[in-house]
Design an enzyme around this catalytic site. Structure first.
Site, PDB file in Angstrom:
ATOM      1  N   HIS A 142      15.900  26.742 -31.528  1.00 40.89           N
ATOM      2  CA  HIS A 142      16.516  25.630 -30.818  1.00 40.89           C
ATOM      3  C   HIS A 142      15.469  24.841 -30.037  1.00 40.89           C
ATOM      4  CE1 HIS A 142      19.217  24.103 -27.355  1.00 40.89           C
ATOM      5  NE2 HIS A 142      19.138  23.197 -28.308  1.00 40.89           N
ATOM      6  N   GLU A 154      14.176  27.919 -27.758  1.00 40.95           N
ATOM      7  CA  GLU A 154      14.973  29.135 -27.705  1.00 40.95           C
ATOM      8  C   GLU A 154      14.995  29.757 -29.101  1.00 40.95           C
ATOM      9  OE1 GLU A 154      18.247  28.438 -24.183  1.00 40.95           O
ATOM     10  OE2 GLU A 154      18.613  27.438 -26.093  1.00 40.95           O
ATOM     11  N   ASN A 192      21.929  25.688 -22.394  1.00 37.81           N
ATOM     12  CA  ASN A 192      23.228  25.017 -22.474  1.00 37.81           C
ATOM     13  C   ASN A 192      24.319  25.792 -21.754  1.00 37.81           C
ATOM     14  OD1 ASN A 192      22.172  22.883 -23.832  1.00 37.81           O
ATOM     15  ND2 ASN A 192      23.033  23.397 -25.821  1.00 37.81           N
TER      16      ASN A 192
END
Length: 596
Positions: A142, A154, A192
């Site tokens: 990510h 990530e 997130n």
């Protein structure tokens, strides 16, 4: 040894996909960049060349380096072009069925040893992986937007991802100059999961008309040092994207109500108000895709029009208290040209406050931020006192005593007897109900909260807290005073935490819960928020600075008032406070500060 990647593939050349292509090509990797059609491929090519041309214009990339970078990219239509890549990363829209179809096709096309990666920010990597016959070779990588700039990646492993695959991808991230945090497959991952609960809370705050969009954003930028306010950030991310991420996190993450998208968010998405990309979201933009905000029907009036309710003349100010906040507020008012009467509980405390103010002003002179003449003038405006009776003729009183409701109520009852009619009575409380303080007087319409941030001479924000009894004239006067002080005043209602603490501390509490669940380490969580979201401090760094006892007290107040189960203080936070691990001030909190 880690595998040596020579050619990688990228599927999807939107903003994120094109950015990932640039990251790979900048670091000497050959890239096969794939789209679904010639038109989409050309849009991706334009995005990549535009980004690299801007880098050349800014002097961050030589023309020869740009040309070599672009030469490493092979633009192709269709997944069959990926038959010889060592790793492929998918960066298509966040729809599980779409990603599963792509991975099933990649499984067919790619050579058996190729690693298949997804850039998903919220979907289950595990659910994507089972569309293939090689789930052990599927991983999440990510990147954050813009990928060429943001340092964090990530790395998301599933329960069946091979350890060799994880090691190979971690080595690749290092080669790309990125900082990786390796985590398991959980809704929202680190960044997130922590970011979008906060963003959704801010939308709910705006939806309830608790504060304006401008004041919510200004509060978090100026009060917390964040690069963007939450509503402006939602517009940048895209409200449709934010809705999808929140909805996925809600469904996958235990149906936490704080991740249930705010109703206003769904309405705006349905209405096509998607943020910058559509030209309108929480703000209105010059045109679709433009970052320039233009006035609309919700833009507050500026200048004198903003103070249409009228103001009272303020010339003399009383400040009650002897702590750090009181001394800072005295300095702020004196430098701004107000006559100040400092009231403490005795001559000894007055002398100490006087010395502290003098020392601070002298530092301003040494640093070139204040002339000796201005310093002397500021000191000349201050009267030192040990009795409240000297506040009989002031125009504004600012209380900055201990955060004990009984103490503040007793003080305001005394001020009610001493001060002349029409005086604005302000409390600097950061957590107590202002209305309780106001009702200790016979003039609640004249009482307001003025929450300065520490250190008051430096921090540009003041939260102006209105109760249901505060008059419009009192509010307007407070705003005018803040403007004279050179501060940004944000207006909000009398609710626990006001704006900043109400948005900040649940996010910090969520980080503690994440650590408590052993999902990640304190270091990696801090890295994720600093490098992935641009925060000046990670949550555990900030908790240790604020003090774990202070943080726990604020979180308890939020929970008691809002009764939101997700706001209940994390048990780990309570245990650390009970053990005396309070952060930097005690030498140990989430980290051991005695060894530094």
């Amino acid at each position: 040894m880690a595998r040596e990647f020579t050619r990688v593939g990228v599927v999807g050349l939107g903003t994120m996909g094109a950015g990932i292509v640039e990251v790979f090509a900048r670091n000497g990797l050959d890239v096969t960049a794939v789209e679904i059609s010639e038109a989409a491929l050309e849009r991706g090519r334009v995005t990549l060349t535009g980004s690299t041309d801007r880098a050349v214009a800014k002097g961050k990339l030589a023309e020869a380096e740009r040309d070599a970078l672009l030469a490493r990219v092979d633009f192709r239509v269709g997944l069959d072009a990926l038959h010889d890549v060592d790793l492929v990363i998918e960066a298509v829209p966040e729809h599980l069925d779409l990603k599963q179809r792509i991975f099933a096709e990649l499984d067919r096309v790619c050579k058996p040893e190729a690693i298949l990666a997804t850039n998903t920010s919220s979907l289950s990597v595990t659910e994507i992986s089972v569309a293939t016959s090689r789930p052990n070779q599927v991983i999440g990588i990510h990147f954050f937007n813009p990928a060429p700039v943001m340092k964090l990646v990530e790395v998301v492993r599933t329960v069946v991802t091979s350890a060799d695959v994880v090691a190979d991808v971690e080595a690749l991230c290092e080669r790309l100059g990125k900082v990786d945090v390796t985590i398991s497959d959980r809704a929202g991952f680190i960044a997130n999961a922590l970011l979008f609960g906060y963003l959704n809370h801010a939308v709910g705050m705006f939806e309830a008309r608790y504060a304006t969009r401008e004041d919510i954003d200004a509060a978090m930028k100026l009060g917390c040092g964040l690069p963007m306010g939450p509503l402006a950030l939602m517009d940048l991310i895209g409200l449709d994207t934010a809705y999808e991420i929140l909805d996925t996190m809600y469904r996958r993450g235990g149906r936490d109500r704080r991740h249930a998208p705010a109703p206003l968010l769904k309405q705006m998405v349905t209405a096509g108000l998607l943020g910058r990309k559509s030209g309108r979201g929480f703000y209105t933009y010059e045109r679709p895709g433009s970052p320039k905000v233009v006035p609309d029907e919700y833009t507050p009036p500026a200048g004198d029009a903003a103070l249409a309710d009228g103001t009272r003349a303020i010339a003399k100010v009383g400040v009650v208290g002897s702590g750090t906040m009181a001394t800072g507020i005295i300095e702020v008012f004196a430098k701004a040209g107000y006559e100040v009467i400092s009231v403490t509980r005795g001559a000894e405390k007055s002398a100490k406050v006087c010395e502290t103010v003098k020392t601070s002003l002298n530092k301003g002179v040494v640093r070139g931020k204040l002339s000796e003449t201005d310093r002397d003038a500021a000191l000349g405006r201050i009267t030192w006192s040990a009795t409240l009776d000297h506040l009989a003729d002031v125009d504004l009183v600012v209380e900055a005593v201990i955060e004990e409701l009984s103490v503040k109520k007793a003080l305001f009852a005394s001020l009610d007897e001493i001060c002349k009619p029409g005086v604005v009575l302000a409390t600097t409380t950061s957590s107590l109900p202002v209305i309780d303080v106001a009702m200790a007087t016979q003039r609640p319409a004249d009482v307001i909260g003025l929450h300065f941030f520490n250190p008051a001479p430096i921090m540009p924000l003041v939260e102006i807290v209105r109760t249901i009894r505060t008059s419009a004239e009192t509010s307007a006067t407070a705003r005018a005073v803040c403007a004279t002080l050179g501060k940004t005043g944000v207006v909000c209602g009398d609710r626990s935490g006001f704006i900043v603490n109400a948005l900040l501390f649940p996010y910090l509490n969520d980080a503690v819960r994440m650590l408590e669940a052993s999902y990640s380490t304190a270091d990696d969580i801090d890295y994720a928020m600093k490098l992935g979201c641009g925060y000046p401090m990670g949550p555990f760094e900030l908790l240790d600075v604020v003090g774990l006892d202070v943080s726990l007290a604020i979180q308890r107040e939020l929970y008691l008032e809002l009764r939101e189960p997700g706001f209940a203080p994390a048990p780990l936070l309570e245990h650390l406070v009970t053990a005396g691990y309070l952060g930097r001030k005690s030498g140990r909190g989430f980290r051991d500060h005695t060894r530094r």
